[in-house]
Design a protein around this motif. Structure first.
Motif, short mmCIF file in Angstrom:
data_model
loop_
_atom_site.label_atom_id
_atom_site.label_comp_id
_atom_site.label_asym_id
_atom_site.label_seq_id
_atom_site.Cartn_x
_atom_site.Cartn_y
_atom_site.Cartn_z
N PRO A 56 59.69 39.21 74.04
CA PRO A 56 58.50 38.41 73.82
C PRO A 56 58.16 38.23 72.35
N CYS A 84 55.78 35.93 87.79
CA CYS A 84 55.47 37.15 87.05
C CYS A 84 54.63 36.78 85.81
N TYR A 118 66.52 37.03 86.46
CA TYR A 118 65.19 37.46 86.06
C TYR A 118 64.12 36.69 86.83
N SER A 145 54.72 33.74 74.50
CA SER A 145 54.38 33.81 75.92
C SER A 145 53.81 32.49 76.38
N CYS A 190 58.23 41.68 82.41
CA CYS A 190 58.70 40.53 83.20
C CYS A 190 59.78 39.75 82.44
N LEU A 191 59.76 39.82 81.11
CA LEU A 191 60.67 39.02 80.29
C LEU A 191 62.06 39.61 80.19
N SER A 220 53.18 36.65 82.16
CA SER A 220 53.83 36.98 80.89
C SER A 220 53.14 38.11 80.15
N ASN A 271 63.71 34.04 80.11
CA ASN A 271 62.89 35.24 80.11
C ASN A 271 63.66 36.53 79.95
N ASP A 288 54.95 38.83 92.11
CA ASP A 288 55.65 38.75 90.83
C ASP A 288 57.11 38.36 91.01
N LYS A 348 60.75 34.50 87.91
CA LYS A 348 60.07 33.32 87.38
C LYS A 348 58.81 33.77 86.64
N ILE A 349 58.56 33.15 85.47
CA ILE A 349 57.37 33.47 84.68
C ILE A 349 56.29 32.43 84.98
N GLN A 350 55.06 32.87 85.10
CA GLN A 350 53.95 31.95 85.39
C GLN A 350 53.82 30.88 84.32
#
Length: 501
Positions: free
Chosen positions: A365, A384, A351, A370, A391-392, A386, A361, A286, A353-355
């Motif tokens: 949300p 990470c 923060y 997402s 994660c955000l 969403s 992020n 993550d 990285k979001i998948q």
């Protein structure tokens, strides 16, 4: 009185005979190897359980991972007191061989969990339970070493046993990392419908180790028991013909408050390390956007490095224990563990990285939708997910934090581990320790059961800040408890004034 004084001034092995002592130490070394294999059986697959689980069941989440990791310890918790009771009344060879056969069968079962057409995740769960049942022999190992060493030998022998366990922690992840180069496809053995790949090969190797261990138990292990001075005594399950003394009559009772407190502290120590073991792979995937293969390789290398570090810690513990005592070392180890988890808390304004999407992020949300995976792609998502809403808005944990935490916990945990059952065995005294060690092992196994379940749920729902803050609170409570019970943690012989402190 005169007889007692003569026993206390007798040289440690004068009455035992050289052959008996050589046989005793050969048998103790077999116990070291058994402890080593128990550790390997857990760690050789620990870094690959998560990607293997995702491969056989794409719907599996981190919460179910917690149950799979905990399954090993659940099986061990149930089996340990039973194996310990068995070893109190029968030759230890019997429960050891039985447990090793269970362990071998369970590892082979784990290698085949991909084969059934459905419920593969349940098969993985069951296989890990049976591996844990086989590892219930740790209670037998600890009781044997406690009964086969004098009071002066005990800390060194327990440190050696912990070093053997640490070697298992080294070799397990290192072998998993090495076997990761086989890849996810690997080689098919069609005759027995077996797929040998980076997930199944470690379990098959653990089964081979188990066969070696059975041969050593059958052909090398002999029953030996000595008193606190090192004189050979008669035990219920004694099989050697070199009997030279009888067990001394026990005067006074065991301090059961100290015994209970020892179990509580051992529970806490194993709980927090189980948390760390369980969360290392999901956390690194993550926070550092590692792929499944990278997570298995890098975490294997990190855990192996911690294992090497632990070996040096055990060598230092032997020396430090003789100079400053067991209790200060345990207190210092707990303080280091607290520092390790405190450093792991997320801070700052960067923060993860979001998948699938590069979004801002730190926005809630509910304001920004997402990200969703693109259609018709074979790419593996990294970063990470969403669906973990924290994660955000939770700051990233940096690699430097992760490594520093590893180092501190890698010093504190082995120190606390060896001091826990060294002090425990001394508190219990010369009484047969199979059941007592069974309960201690069950306490640790209970911690390994609850720890992964706890952290996988808290981490998935609330994130690392909440998870590691709670752990810091638990460790702080353990430090306070040890301080309150400090004076009661004395050896049985010292408490009853048979030996001077």
């Amino acid at each position: 009185m005169e007889h007692r004084e003569r026993r206390e001034t007798t040289p440690m092995f004068m009455t035992s005979g050289g052959d008996a002592d050589r046989s005793r130490w050969r048998s103790i070394r077999v116990m070291y190897f058994t402890m080593f294999l128990s550790s390997v059986g857990f760690t050789i697959v620990i870094t690959s359980i998560w990607p293997y689980l995702k491969k056989i069941d794409e719907s599996a989440d981190a919460s179910f991972l917690g149950w799979v990791v905990a399954a090993y310890s659940l099986g061990q918790m149930v089996a340990s007191p039973l194996f310990g009771l068995w070893s109190n009344h029968r030759p230890r060879r019997e429960p050891l061989v039985c447990s090793l056969l269970i362990n071998i069968s369970a590892n082979i079962y784990y290698a085949y969990v991909y084969l059934p057409p459905s419920h593969n995740n349940i098969h993985m769960l069951l296989s890990r339970i049976f591996v844990g049942i086989g590892a219930g022999n740790v209670a037998v190992v600890r009781s044997y070493v406690a009964g086969a060493t004098s009071l002066k030998e005990r800390t060194s022998a327990m440190a050696n046993m912990s070093a053997s366990q640490a070697l298992g922690f080294i070799l397990g992840p290192a072998l998993q990392a090495a076997l990761s180069f086989i890849g996810e496809t690997g080689v098919s053995v069609n005759v027995i419908q077996l797929q040998v790949n980076m997930y199944t090969a470690p379990a098959l190797l653990a089964a081979c180790f188990g066969i070696t261990n059975i041969l050593l138990v059958i052909f090398v292990l002999r029953e030996h028991c000595v008193d606190d001075h090192g004189n050979h005594i008669h035990a219920i399950n004694y099989t050697s013909e070199e009997q030279v003394d009888v067990a001394p009559e026990v005067e006074g009772g065991i301090d059961h408050i100290a015994v209970f407190t020892s179990n509580v502290l051992f529970f806490v120590i194993l709980f927090i390390f189980a948390v760390f073991e369980t969360i290392s792979t999901p956390l690194s995937m993550d926070m550092f956007a590692w792929t499944r293969r990278e997570a298995v390789l890098y975490n294997g290398i990190i855990l192996a490095a911690i294992g090497f570090q632990s070996i040096f810690v055990f060598l230092l513990v032997k020396v430090a224990s003789a100079r400053i005592g067991d209790r200060p070392l345990m207190l210092g180890g707990l303080i280091l563990i607290f520092a390790g988890f405190f450093i792991l808390l997320p801070w700052g304004n960067q923060y993860p990285k979001i998948q699938w999407a590069d979004i801002q992020n730190n926005t809630m949300p509910a304001i920004r939708p997402s990200p969703t995976p693109p259609s018709n792609t074979s790419l593996e998502p990294t970063g990470c997910p969403s669906e973990q809403v924290w994660c955000l808005f939770t700051p990233v944990i940096h690699l430097a934090q992760y490594i520093t935490s590893d180092i501190l916990i890698g010093v504190g945990y082995p120190t606390c581990n060896v001091m826990s059952y060294t002090l425990y065995s001394k508190i219990v005294g010369t009484k047969p320790q199979g059941v007592y060690m069974g309960w201690l092992t069950a306490s640790g196994s209970g911690a390994r059961t609850l720890g992964p379940v706890f952290v996988s749920h808290v981490y998935t729902i609330l994130g690392p800040r909440w998870a590691f803050s709670i752990i810091c609170g638990i460790v702080l409570a353990a430090i306070i408890l040890l301080g309150a019970m400090y004076k009661r943690f004395n050896a049985f012989s010292i408490r009853h004034r048979r030996i001077e402190d």
